[in-house]
Design a protein around this motif. Structure first.
Motif, PDB file in Angstrom:
ATOM      1  N   LYS A   1       0.813  -1.209   0.000  1.00 38.95           N
ATOM      2  CA  LYS A   1       0.000   0.000   0.000  1.00 38.95           C
ATOM      3  C   LYS A   1       0.850   1.265   0.000  1.00 38.95           C
ATOM      4  CE  LYS A   1      -3.964  -2.033   2.395  1.00 38.95           C
ATOM      5  NZ  LYS A   1      -4.827  -1.974   3.601  1.00 38.95           N
ATOM      6  N   LEU A   2       2.125   1.115   0.319  1.00 38.41           N
ATOM      7  CA  LEU A   2       3.006   2.271   0.376  1.00 38.41           C
ATOM      8  C   LEU A   2       3.320   2.768  -1.028  1.00 38.41           C
ATOM      9  CD1 LEU A   2       5.427   3.218   2.826  1.00 38.41           C
ATOM     10  CD2 LEU A   2       6.663   2.553   0.799  1.00 38.41           C
ATOM     11  N   ASP A   3       3.471   4.068  -1.204  1.00 38.02           N
ATOM     12  CA  ASP A   3       3.802   4.621  -2.517  1.00 38.02           C
ATOM     13  C   ASP A   3       5.284   4.373  -2.812  1.00 38.02           C
ATOM     14  OD1 ASP A   3       4.476   6.415  -4.689  1.00 38.02           O
ATOM     15  OD2 ASP A   3       2.531   7.348  -4.359  1.00 38.02           O
ATOM     16  N   ILE A   4       5.536   3.279  -3.508  1.00 39.41           N
ATOM     17  CA  ILE A   4       6.917   2.884  -3.797  1.00 39.41           C
ATOM     18  C   ILE A   4       7.619   3.908  -4.676  1.00 39.41           C
ATOM     19  CG2 ILE A   4       8.375   1.104  -4.841  1.00 39.41           C
ATOM     20  CD1 ILE A   4       7.095   0.249  -2.265  1.00 39.41           C
ATOM     21  N   SER A   5       6.897   4.513  -5.608  1.00 40.78           N
ATOM     22  CA  SER A   5       7.506   5.503  -6.506  1.00 40.78           C
ATOM     23  C   SER A   5       8.060   6.682  -5.716  1.00 40.78           C
ATOM     24  CB  SER A   5       6.474   6.000  -7.527  1.00 40.78           C
ATOM     25  OG  SER A   5       6.025   4.948  -8.334  1.00 40.78           O
ATOM     26  N   PHE A   6       7.262   7.180  -4.778  1.00 44.44           N
ATOM     27  CA  PHE A   6       7.709   8.301  -3.959  1.00 44.44           C
ATOM     28  C   PHE A   6       8.905   7.903  -3.105  1.00 44.44           C
ATOM     29  CE2 PHE A   6       7.634  10.966  -0.150  1.00 44.44           C
ATOM     30  CZ  PHE A   6       7.542  12.235  -0.702  1.00 44.44           C
ATOM     31  N   LEU A   7       8.851   6.714  -2.520  1.00 45.04           N
ATOM     32  CA  LEU A   7       9.968   6.240  -1.691  1.00 45.04           C
ATOM     33  C   LEU A   7      11.245   6.137  -2.512  1.00 45.04           C
ATOM     34  CD1 LEU A   7      11.088   5.075   0.957  1.00 45.04           C
ATOM     35  CD2 LEU A   7      10.283   2.825   0.198  1.00 45.04           C
ATOM     36  N   CYS A   8      11.146   5.625  -3.727  1.00 51.66           N
ATOM     37  CA  CYS A   8      12.334   5.490  -4.579  1.00 51.66           C
ATOM     38  C   CYS A   8      12.931   6.843  -4.917  1.00 51.66           C
ATOM     39  CB  CYS A   8      11.969   4.737  -5.860  1.00 51.66           C
ATOM     40  SG  CYS A   8      11.634   2.978  -5.625  1.00 51.66           S
ATOM     41  N   ILE A   9      12.074   7.829  -5.202  1.00 53.56           N
ATOM     42  CA  ILE A   9      12.569   9.177  -5.508  1.00 53.56           C
ATOM     43  C   ILE A   9      13.329   9.744  -4.318  1.00 53.56           C
ATOM     44  CG2 ILE A   9      11.871  11.551  -6.026  1.00 53.56           C
ATOM     45  CD1 ILE A   9       9.470  10.338  -7.536  1.00 53.56           C
ATOM     46  N   VAL A  10      12.763   9.578  -3.124  1.00 53.55           N
ATOM     47  CA  VAL A  10      13.413  10.078  -1.908  1.00 53.55           C
ATOM     48  C   VAL A  10      14.769   9.405  -1.710  1.00 53.55           C
ATOM     49  CG1 VAL A  10      13.287  10.117   0.621  1.00 53.55           C
ATOM     50  CG2 VAL A  10      11.281  10.713  -0.730  1.00 53.55           C
ATOM     51  N   MET A  11      14.825   8.086  -1.886  1.00 57.92           N
ATOM     52  CA  MET A  11      16.070   7.355  -1.656  1.00 57.92           C
ATOM     53  C   MET A  11      17.137   7.717  -2.688  1.00 57.92           C
ATOM     54  SD  MET A  11      15.517   5.846   1.104  1.00 57.92           S
ATOM     55  CE  MET A  11      17.107   5.005   1.156  1.00 57.92           C
ATOM     56  N   VAL A  12      16.726   7.914  -3.932  1.00 54.31           N
ATOM     57  CA  VAL A  12      17.689   8.303  -4.969  1.00 54.31           C
ATOM     58  C   VAL A  12      18.254   9.691  -4.666  1.00 54.31           C
ATOM     59  CG1 VAL A  12      17.960   8.905  -7.410  1.00 54.31           C
ATOM     60  CG2 VAL A  12      16.706   6.846  -6.774  1.00 54.31           C
ATOM     61  N   LEU A  13      17.380  10.623  -4.296  1.00 57.09           N
ATOM     62  CA  LEU A  13      17.842  11.971  -3.925  1.00 57.09           C
ATOM     63  C   LEU A  13      18.794  11.903  -2.733  1.00 57.09           C
ATOM     64  CD1 LEU A  13      14.576  14.099  -4.261  1.00 57.09           C
ATOM     65  CD2 LEU A  13      16.702  14.465  -5.525  1.00 57.09           C
ATOM     66  N   LEU A  14      18.463  11.064  -1.754  1.00 54.41           N
ATOM     67  CA  LEU A  14      19.301  10.957  -0.564  1.00 54.41           C
ATOM     68  C   LEU A  14      20.678  10.395  -0.904  1.00 54.41           C
ATOM     69  CD1 LEU A  14      19.580  11.114   2.529  1.00 54.41           C
ATOM     70  CD2 LEU A  14      18.647   8.790   2.642  1.00 54.41           C
ATOM     71  N   VAL A  15      20.727   9.346  -1.696  1.00 54.63           N
ATOM     72  CA  VAL A  15      22.008   8.710  -2.052  1.00 54.63           C
ATOM     73  C   VAL A  15      22.870   9.666  -2.870  1.00 54.63           C
ATOM     74  CG1 VAL A  15      23.089   6.862  -3.370  1.00 54.63           C
ATOM     75  CG2 VAL A  15      21.128   6.356  -1.909  1.00 54.63           C
ATOM     76  N   ILE A  16      22.287  10.263  -3.905  1.00 52.93           N
ATOM     77  CA  ILE A  16      23.049  11.214  -4.729  1.00 52.93           C
ATOM     78  C   ILE A  16      23.504  12.394  -3.868  1.00 52.93           C
ATOM     79  CG2 ILE A  16      22.956  12.798  -6.685  1.00 52.93           C
ATOM     80  CD1 ILE A  16      20.944  10.958  -7.995  1.00 52.93           C
ATOM     81  N   GLY A  17      22.634  12.845  -2.993  1.00 56.79           N
ATOM     82  CA  GLY A  17      22.964  13.982  -2.139  1.00 56.79           C
ATOM     83  C   GLY A  17      24.136  13.701  -1.221  1.00 56.79           C
ATOM     84  N   ILE A  18      24.160  12.535  -0.605  1.00 60.46           N
ATOM     85  CA  ILE A  18      25.260  12.196   0.301  1.00 60.46           C
ATOM     86  C   ILE A  18      26.570  12.061  -0.464  1.00 60.46           C
ATOM     87  CG2 ILE A  18      26.176  10.371   1.796  1.00 60.46           C
ATOM     88  CD1 ILE A  18      23.365   9.945   2.839  1.00 60.46           C
ATOM     89  N   VAL A  19      26.517  11.440  -1.643  1.00 57.46           N
ATOM     90  CA  VAL A  19      27.731  11.283  -2.457  1.00 57.46           C
ATOM     91  C   VAL A  19      28.285  12.652  -2.856  1.00 57.46           C
ATOM     92  CG1 VAL A  19      28.631  10.476  -4.680  1.00 57.46           C
ATOM     93  CG2 VAL A  19      27.127   8.999  -3.329  1.00 57.46           C
ATOM     94  N   MET A  20      27.412  13.544  -3.310  1.00 53.55           N
ATOM     95  CA  MET A  20      27.864  14.860  -3.754  1.00 53.55           C
ATOM     96  C   MET A  20      28.319  15.727  -2.581  1.00 53.55           C
ATOM     97  SD  MET A  20      27.857  14.565  -6.906  1.00 53.55           S
ATOM     98  CE  MET A  20      28.639  16.164  -7.006  1.00 53.55           C
ATOM     99  N   MET A  21      27.658  15.588  -1.435  1.00 54.69           N
ATOM    100  CA  MET A  21      28.080  16.347  -0.261  1.00 54.69           C
ATOM    101  C   MET A  21      29.470  15.882   0.192  1.00 54.69           C
ATOM    102  SD  MET A  21      28.497  16.708   3.198  1.00 54.69           S
ATOM    103  CE  MET A  21      27.927  15.082   3.694  1.00 54.69           C
TER     104      MET A  21
END
Length: 397
Positions: A28-48
């Motif tokens: 029931k969880l919105d997997i698409s939204f979760l994936c977007i958040v996780m991708v942003l988080l991973v890219i963000g940590i790498v770039m930071m």
């Protein structure tokens, strides 16, 4: 599907402890939204990590100092996000919770102005510090305003067309918050919270003409601030800042140094960038490269393609968040989801606009990318609330 985790016998009485319906609830969880958040988080940590390596070494820390701390904050935030994705968001719709959270946020903002506030070399107080632990109350206040506005509007929806009940109370609340934040001073945070508040009021059903009046009051307030600043610091200060925005390379060694270095970094990236970790501007040319100007390093290392990818991810985030809001089961959930989503969208837009000199430098962080424990933990916690709203939404899974 129910999975049995644990069973035991207690004094001859068999007690069975069954797990949550893991697969069913996860479905029931919105997997698409979760994936977007996780991708942003991973890219963000790498770039930071890439952007903050040189600065960390220059300060006498290990090169991994910033990324190690950011990973700890991310783990804390992800844990809270997971818990809140199962925690019924209607908990925040209770009167004592909504007013309690906002009240605590007000107290914390006031404490910033006391000796507990951590003052920078430029005389700015935005953090509360207790020993080595410190946090930024303005980040929590964003959430406090969203919760309180969502509660008030959802319970007074039929009164939103009247200025006295649909705009004025929220204007007073924003005025109190703005006054406390401008004493720090924190102009960018004040503008962001006011913009979030106005969006929630608009979505909540306030008349457009009333919002125009609210905008007029806001403009009057900005003019008053300019007059006050001019009286204190002189007109030359504003003239210098404005000229630095219009033509940053006219005097690149003074107030527009940061903007110039940001534009150089963006321009150096070309189409495909210099390569991950290959930025030159991060070697102490671009101040706050691990924080407010991390997007410039993204452009330099990943190029136009990488920059557009990040922008599209934020656009998808807003689109999916609004889709969840439009299918929320009640007005409170809809307003909460709109507020939490638009907070990230507006903040990302302002940060990228500043890095590219589209607007004057306001000193605002890029969600999921900029270094900062309070911001990251709060962001991920808020993502958990959106995920819980998606669990209970009317969307077809």
């Amino acid at each position: 599907m129910t999975r049995e985790i644990y069973s035991s016998k207690n004094k001859g009485n068999k007690k069975e402890f069954t797990a949550f319906k893991v697969l069913g609830k996860w479905g029931k969880l919105d997997i698409s939204f979760l994936c977007i958040v996780m991708v942003l988080l991973v890219i963000g940590i790498v770039m930071m990590f890439s952007a903050g390596y040189a600065i960390a070494v220059s300060k006498g820390y290990a090169g991994t100092y910033y990324v190690t701390r950011q990973l700890i904050f991310a783990l804390i935030g992800l844990t809270i996000m997971f818990i809140l994705s199962y925690w019924d968001y209607h908990f925040f719709a209770k009167k004592w919770v909504a007013f309690g959270i906002f009240g605590v946020c007000l107290v914390l903002l006031a404490l910033v102005l006391t000796p507990l506030g951590k003052e920078t070399d430029t005389g700015i107080k935005r953090w509360i510090g207790i020993g080595s632990f410190q946090f930024q109350p303005s980040e929590i206040m964003k959430f406090g305003v969203i919760v309180l506005f969502s509660y008030l509007i959802s319970n007074n929806y039929d009164k939103m067309k009247k200025f006295k009940t649909g705009v004025l109370p929220y204007l007073v609340i924003l005025g109190v918050v703005s006054a406390l934040m401008m004493l720090e001073p924190h102009l960018s945070g004040t503008l962001l919270i006011c913009m979030i508040g106005v969006v929630i009021i608009f979505v909540g059903g306030a008349k457009f003409t009333h919002l125009l009046a609210l905008g007029g009051i806001g403009v009057a307030g900005i003019v008053g601030l300019v007059v006050y600043k001019t009286a204190v610091e002189g007109f030359g200060y504003f003239q210098e800042r404005f000229q630095g925005w219009l033509d940053p390379f006219a005097d690149p060694t003074d107030t527009s140094w940061q903007t110039c270095q940001s534009l150089i970094a963006i321009g150096s990236g070309g189409v495909f960038g210099l390569g991950l970790g290959e930025s030159r501007q991060k070697y102490l040319y671009l101040p706050e490269s691990q924080n407010d100007f991390v997007f410039a390093i993204v452009c330099e290392e990943l190029g136009f393609v990488g920059a557009v990818t990040v922008i599209l991810l934020f656009a998808l985030f807003v689109f999916r968040g609004m889709l969840i809001a439009s299918n929320a089961k009640d007005k409170f959930g809809m307003l909460m989801c709109v507020g939490l989503t638009i907070q990230v969208g507006i903040q990302a837009f302002l940060n990228i606009a500043v890095a590219s000199n589209f607007i004057p430098n306001t000193g605002i962080s890029l969600p999921f990318f900029s270094y900062g424990g309070t911001s990251l933990v709060m962001l991920l916690a808020q993502m958990g609330i959106i995920l819980n709203i998606s669990r209970q939404s009317n969307m077809e899974k």
